[in-house]
Design a protein around this motif. Structure first.
Motif, PDB file in Angstrom:
ATOM      1  N   GLU A   1     -49.255  14.903  12.758  1.00 24.86           N
ATOM      2  CA  GLU A   1     -48.964  15.770  11.614  1.00 24.86           C
ATOM      3  C   GLU A   1     -49.191  17.232  11.971  1.00 24.86           C
ATOM      4  O   GLU A   1     -48.448  18.105  11.532  1.00 24.86           O
ATOM      5  CB  GLU A   1     -49.817  15.363  10.407  1.00 24.86           C
ATOM      6  N   ARG A   2     -50.215  17.495  12.769  1.00 27.49           N
ATOM      7  CA  ARG A   2     -50.476  18.873  13.171  1.00 27.49           C
ATOM      8  C   ARG A   2     -49.305  19.424  13.993  1.00 27.49           C
ATOM      9  O   ARG A   2     -48.828  20.536  13.754  1.00 27.49           O
ATOM     10  CB  ARG A   2     -51.779  18.940  13.968  1.00 27.49           C
ATOM     11  N   LEU A   3     -48.837  18.648  14.947  1.00 31.36           N
ATOM     12  CA  LEU A   3     -47.718  19.100  15.787  1.00 31.36           C
ATOM     13  C   LEU A   3     -46.415  19.159  14.987  1.00 31.36           C
ATOM     14  O   LEU A   3     -45.567  20.024  15.221  1.00 31.36           O
ATOM     15  CB  LEU A   3     -47.558  18.165  16.990  1.00 31.36           C
ATOM     16  N   ARG A   4     -46.259  18.226  14.066  1.00 33.61           N
ATOM     17  CA  ARG A   4     -45.050  18.255  13.237  1.00 33.61           C
ATOM     18  C   ARG A   4     -44.979  19.532  12.407  1.00 33.61           C
ATOM     19  O   ARG A   4     -43.921  20.145  12.251  1.00 33.61           O
ATOM     20  CB  ARG A   4     -45.018  17.034  12.305  1.00 33.61           C
ATOM     21  N   ARG A   5     -46.129  19.959  11.885  1.00 33.64           N
ATOM     22  CA  ARG A   5     -46.158  21.190  11.100  1.00 33.64           C
ATOM     23  C   ARG A   5     -45.854  22.400  11.974  1.00 33.64           C
ATOM     24  O   ARG A   5     -45.178  23.336  11.553  1.00 33.64           O
ATOM     25  CB  ARG A   5     -47.513  21.354  10.410  1.00 33.64           C
ATOM     26  N   VAL A   6     -46.342  22.387  13.199  1.00 32.86           N
ATOM     27  CA  VAL A   6     -46.020  23.477  14.133  1.00 32.86           C
ATOM     28  C   VAL A   6     -44.513  23.513  14.385  1.00 32.86           C
ATOM     29  O   VAL A   6     -43.874  24.569  14.339  1.00 32.86           O
ATOM     30  CB  VAL A   6     -46.789  23.307  15.457  1.00 32.86           C
ATOM     31  N   ALA A   7     -43.947  22.342  14.659  1.00 33.80           N
ATOM     32  CA  ALA A   7     -42.504  22.268  14.925  1.00 33.80           C
ATOM     33  C   ALA A   7     -41.706  22.722  13.714  1.00 33.80           C
ATOM     34  O   ALA A   7     -40.707  23.445  13.837  1.00 33.80           O
ATOM     35  CB  ALA A   7     -42.124  20.836  15.300  1.00 33.80           C
ATOM     36  N   THR A   8     -42.148  22.306  12.528  1.00 32.01           N
ATOM     37  CA  THR A   8     -41.459  22.701  11.295  1.00 32.01           C
ATOM     38  C   THR A   8     -41.526  24.208  11.109  1.00 32.01           C
ATOM     39  O   THR A   8     -40.527  24.855  10.760  1.00 32.01           O
ATOM     40  CB  THR A   8     -42.097  21.995  10.082  1.00 32.01           C
ATOM     41  N   ALA A   9     -42.684  24.765  11.334  1.00 37.24           N
ATOM     42  CA  ALA A   9     -42.847  26.217  11.177  1.00 37.24           C
ATOM     43  C   ALA A   9     -41.946  26.973  12.145  1.00 37.24           C
ATOM     44  O   ALA A   9     -41.314  27.960  11.791  1.00 37.24           O
ATOM     45  CB  ALA A   9     -44.310  26.603  11.392  1.00 37.24           C
ATOM     46  N   ARG A  10     -41.879  26.507  13.379  1.00 41.48           N
ATOM     47  CA  ARG A  10     -41.038  27.181  14.371  1.00 41.48           C
ATOM     48  C   ARG A  10     -39.566  27.131  13.973  1.00 41.48           C
ATOM     49  O   ARG A  10     -38.817  28.079  14.174  1.00 41.48           O
ATOM     50  CB  ARG A  10     -41.222  26.539  15.738  1.00 41.48           C
ATOM     51  N   GLU A  11     -39.150  25.994  13.417  1.00 37.57           N
ATOM     52  CA  GLU A  11     -37.751  25.841  13.031  1.00 37.57           C
ATOM     53  C   GLU A  11     -37.420  26.623  11.771  1.00 37.57           C
ATOM     54  O   GLU A  11     -36.321  27.176  11.643  1.00 37.57           O
ATOM     55  CB  GLU A  11     -37.440  24.348  12.797  1.00 37.57           C
ATOM     56  N   GLU A  12     -38.328  26.660  10.813  1.00 35.40           N
ATOM     57  CA  GLU A  12     -38.009  27.185   9.493  1.00 35.40           C
ATOM     58  C   GLU A  12     -38.361  28.659   9.297  1.00 35.40           C
ATOM     59  O   GLU A  12     -37.696  29.356   8.525  1.00 35.40           O
ATOM     60  CB  GLU A  12     -38.719  26.355   8.414  1.00 35.40           C
ATOM     61  N   LEU A  13     -39.407  29.129   9.954  1.00 35.12           N
ATOM     62  CA  LEU A  13     -39.863  30.493   9.693  1.00 35.12           C
ATOM     63  C   LEU A  13     -39.057  31.513  10.495  1.00 35.12           C
ATOM     64  O   LEU A  13     -38.977  31.438  11.720  1.00 35.12           O
ATOM     65  CB  LEU A  13     -41.344  30.632  10.042  1.00 35.12           C
ATOM     66  N   THR A  14     -38.476  32.451   9.776  1.00 33.15           N
ATOM     67  CA  THR A  14     -37.828  33.574  10.446  1.00 33.15           C
ATOM     68  C   THR A  14     -38.892  34.627  10.773  1.00 33.15           C
ATOM     69  O   THR A  14     -40.042  34.538  10.313  1.00 33.15           O
ATOM     70  CB  THR A  14     -36.764  34.204   9.540  1.00 33.15           C
ATOM     71  N   GLU A  15     -38.483  35.616  11.533  1.00 33.89           N
ATOM     72  CA  GLU A  15     -39.421  36.698  11.834  1.00 33.89           C
ATOM     73  C   GLU A  15     -39.863  37.389  10.550  1.00 33.89           C
ATOM     74  O   GLU A  15     -41.024  37.780  10.403  1.00 33.89           O
ATOM     75  CB  GLU A  15     -38.761  37.708  12.784  1.00 33.89           C
ATOM     76  N   ARG A  16     -38.928  37.537   9.619  1.00 35.86           N
ATOM     77  CA  ARG A  16     -39.275  38.174   8.343  1.00 35.86           C
ATOM     78  C   ARG A  16     -40.278  37.316   7.575  1.00 35.86           C
ATOM     79  O   ARG A  16     -41.223  37.836   6.984  1.00 35.86           O
ATOM     80  CB  ARG A  16     -38.024  38.383   7.496  1.00 35.86           C
ATOM     81  N   ASP A  17     -40.079  35.980   7.585  1.00 33.17           N
ATOM     82  CA  ASP A  17     -41.031  35.091   6.919  1.00 33.17           C
ATOM     83  C   ASP A  17     -42.430  35.244   7.520  1.00 33.17           C
ATOM     84  O   ASP A  17     -43.429  35.315   6.788  1.00 33.17           O
ATOM     85  CB  ASP A  17     -40.594  33.626   7.064  1.00 33.17           C
ATOM     86  N   ARG A  18     -42.481  35.307   8.818  1.00 31.07           N
ATOM     87  CA  ARG A  18     -43.783  35.412   9.484  1.00 31.07           C
ATOM     88  C   ARG A  18     -44.474  36.725   9.124  1.00 31.07           C
ATOM     89  O   ARG A  18     -45.690  36.760   8.904  1.00 31.07           O
ATOM     90  CB  ARG A  18     -43.599  35.309  11.000  1.00 31.07           C
ATOM     91  N   GLU A  19     -43.675  37.784   9.048  1.00 31.91           N
ATOM     92  CA  GLU A  19     -44.246  39.083   8.686  1.00 31.91           C
ATOM     93  C   GLU A  19     -44.731  39.073   7.240  1.00 31.91           C
ATOM     94  O   GLU A  19     -45.795  39.616   6.931  1.00 31.91           O
ATOM     95  CB  GLU A  19     -43.189  40.182   8.889  1.00 31.91           C
ATOM     96  N   ARG A  20     -43.961  38.450   6.357  1.00 30.41           N
ATOM     97  CA  ARG A  20     -44.359  38.390   4.942  1.00 30.41           C
ATOM     98  C   ARG A  20     -45.632  37.570   4.763  1.00 30.41           C
ATOM     99  O   ARG A  20     -46.485  37.895   3.926  1.00 30.41           O
ATOM    100  CB  ARG A  20     -43.227  37.803   4.099  1.00 30.41           C
ATOM    101  N   ILE A  21     -45.760  36.486   5.509  1.00 31.29           N
ATOM    102  CA  ILE A  21     -46.987  35.688   5.453  1.00 31.29           C
ATOM    103  C   ILE A  21     -48.166  36.525   5.947  1.00 31.29           C
ATOM    104  O   ILE A  21     -49.240  36.545   5.338  1.00 31.29           O
ATOM    105  CB  ILE A  21     -46.832  34.407   6.293  1.00 31.29           C
ATOM    106  N   LYS A  22     -47.938  37.229   7.041  1.00 31.97           N
ATOM    107  CA  LYS A  22     -49.010  38.009   7.666  1.00 31.97           C
ATOM    108  C   LYS A  22     -49.514  39.125   6.756  1.00 31.97           C
ATOM    109  O   LYS A  22     -50.727  39.364   6.658  1.00 31.97           O
ATOM    110  CB  LYS A  22     -48.504  38.593   8.991  1.00 31.97           C
ATOM    111  N   ASN A  23     -48.589  39.837   6.082  1.00 26.93           N
ATOM    112  CA  ASN A  23     -49.008  40.979   5.253  1.00 26.93           C
ATOM    113  C   ASN A  23     -49.335  40.603   3.807  1.00 26.93           C
ATOM    114  O   ASN A  23     -49.587  41.478   2.968  1.00 26.93           O
ATOM    115  CB  ASN A  23     -47.961  42.094   5.289  1.00 26.93           C
ATOM    116  N   GLY A  24     -49.328  39.304   3.485  1.00 29.27           N
ATOM    117  CA  GLY A  24     -49.728  38.862   2.154  1.00 29.27           C
ATOM    118  C   GLY A  24     -48.623  38.882   1.123  1.00 29.27           C
ATOM    119  O   GLY A  24     -48.863  38.574  -0.054  1.00 29.27           O
ATOM    120  N   ALA A  25     -47.385  39.220   1.524  1.00 28.51           N
ATOM    121  CA  ALA A  25     -46.292  39.311   0.555  1.00 28.51           C
ATOM    122  C   ALA A  25     -45.952  37.948  -0.044  1.00 28.51           C
ATOM    123  O   ALA A  25     -45.612  37.855  -1.231  1.00 28.51           O
ATOM    124  CB  ALA A  25     -45.055  39.908   1.226  1.00 28.51           C
TER     125      ALA A  25
END
Length: 374
Positions: free
Chosen positions: A325-349
């Motif tokens: 499950e841990r690796l599946r979530r990593v794989a899902t995040a890599r597939e689904e998160l765009t750079e903009r998504d990652r930035e929004r998560i990082k800055n609290g948006a």
């Protein structure tokens, strides 16, 4: 432009208030009385419209008499307690003469105008009711959009703590290794087994809802079950379908029947591949994956080599480990998160947007509860 929840809630409240105010006004006048008045007004104006040309001037004495008698009967038949009954009497007085003109009809309409204004309350109620319903529909539409937004934001938020640098090679190799092998195994099965066997296999998978093969068309299935060429492979049947009628006659007893039952289903047969037996990347959550693998083992084992089935057992064992499950979530995040998504998560948006969406959703829920609709 997306409308704000507060604006939609305000519009809904206003539409409700306007509708309720008119309902109260209609209640004050008496709805039954208004309905009776509207019916009388409609019958009176219908007579005016129908007979004005015939009853005026000197050309149609029969029409003149019919109109006078009809309008007089209408007025005489009105309930004595009908509101504004006198307006009908005033209109009828304009016709108590030997000859009528257009001005008499105009005067009658003028006499009935106050009645028309009163009964327009019923039409206006329908207009306000629809406005109220439309305001609710807009609120519900925005609420549904917000629910989708909340689900998306929660999904993003759930990936916020994922270590995107964690290696997922073990999981990918297990999934892709199986997919490669099942694709090759099914290709061999399709090319070597009889068409009858392949379609029977596909039909049996209907017992396994997580293995989404399209069932064979009835006429195609019946043909391969009853025709001698059903013992040949699907590949060979499709080759036959491309032969000319004269050439095909050397290979099958009834060329036209083959063309009718096979050629028209070429798109189905061309699309019959191992896709339904493959595992998506990223794979499903552990619990769902275990259910899927249980069905795949039962289905794949009908035609694939043991080495392919063993891959499924390996993955099922992997899915029982928390590491899956841990690796599946990593794989899902890599597939689904765009750079903009990652930035929004990082800055609290993402978190801020989620809280805002939940507040708006709650505001609309309150608005709908306070204004339940007509």
């Amino acid at each position: 432009m997306t409308e704000r929840a507060e604006d939609l809630a305000t519009e809904l409240a206003a539409a409700h208030e306007e509708y309720e105010a008119l309902e109260a006004e209609i209640a004050d006048h008496g709805e039954d009385d208004l309905e009776a008045l509207a019916d009388a007004h409609d019958r009176a104006t219908t007579l005016l419209d129908r007979y004005e040309d015939r009853a005026t001037g000197t050309g149609d004495f029969e029409g003149f008499i019919e109109f006078q008698e009809s309008f007089d009967a209408l007025v005489e038949g009105l309930d004595g307690d009908l509101p504004r009954r006198e307006a009908f009497g005033d209109a009828n007085d304009r016709f108590d003469k030997r000859r009528l003109s257009s001005s008499d009809f105009a005067a009658a309409r003028e006499a009935l105008a106050p009645v028309g204004e009163r009964v327009e309350l019923l039409d206006e109620r329908e207009t306000r009711r629809e406005r109220y319903r439309e305001a609710r529909r807009r609120v519900l539409g925005r609420q549904n959009d917000l629910a989708d937004d909340i689900a998306d934001l929660e999904r993003l938020g759930a990936l916020a703590d994922v270590d995107l640098d964690a290696p997922v090679g073990d999981l990918r190799e297990t999934v892709e290794g199986y997919n490669d092998r099942i694709e090759a195994a099914f290709r061999r099965f399709r090319g070597e087994a009889s068409a009858r066997e392949v379609l029977a296999f596909v039909e049996r998978t209907e017992q396994y809802p997580l293995v989404p093969f399209r069932p064979p068309p009835d006429d195609l299935r019946e043909y391969v079950e009853t025709s001698p060429v059903g013992t040949e492979s699907l590949t060979q049947l499709l080759d036959y379908a491309d032969y000319s009628p004269s050439k095909l006659g050397h290979y099958v007893d009834d060329p036209e029947r083959l063309r009718k039952n096979v050629a028209i289903h070429r798109s189905y047969l061309d699309g019959l591949d191992a896709t339904a037996l493959e595992i998506d990347w990223p794979p499903p959550p552990a619990r769902e994956c275990r259910f899927l693998l249980r069905e795949l083992v039962a289905v794949v084992g009908r035609f694939a080599p043991d080495e392919v089935v063993s891959r499924l057992h390996d993955l099922r064992e992997f899915a029982r480990n928390e590491r899956y499950e841990r690796l599946r979530r990593v794989a899902t995040a890599r597939e689904e998160l765009t750079e903009r998504d990652r930035e929004r998560i990082k800055n609290g948006a993402v978190e801020a947007d989620l809280e805002s969406a939940k507040r708006e959703h709650e505001r609309l829920t309150e608005a709908l509860s306070a204004h339940p609709g007509p």
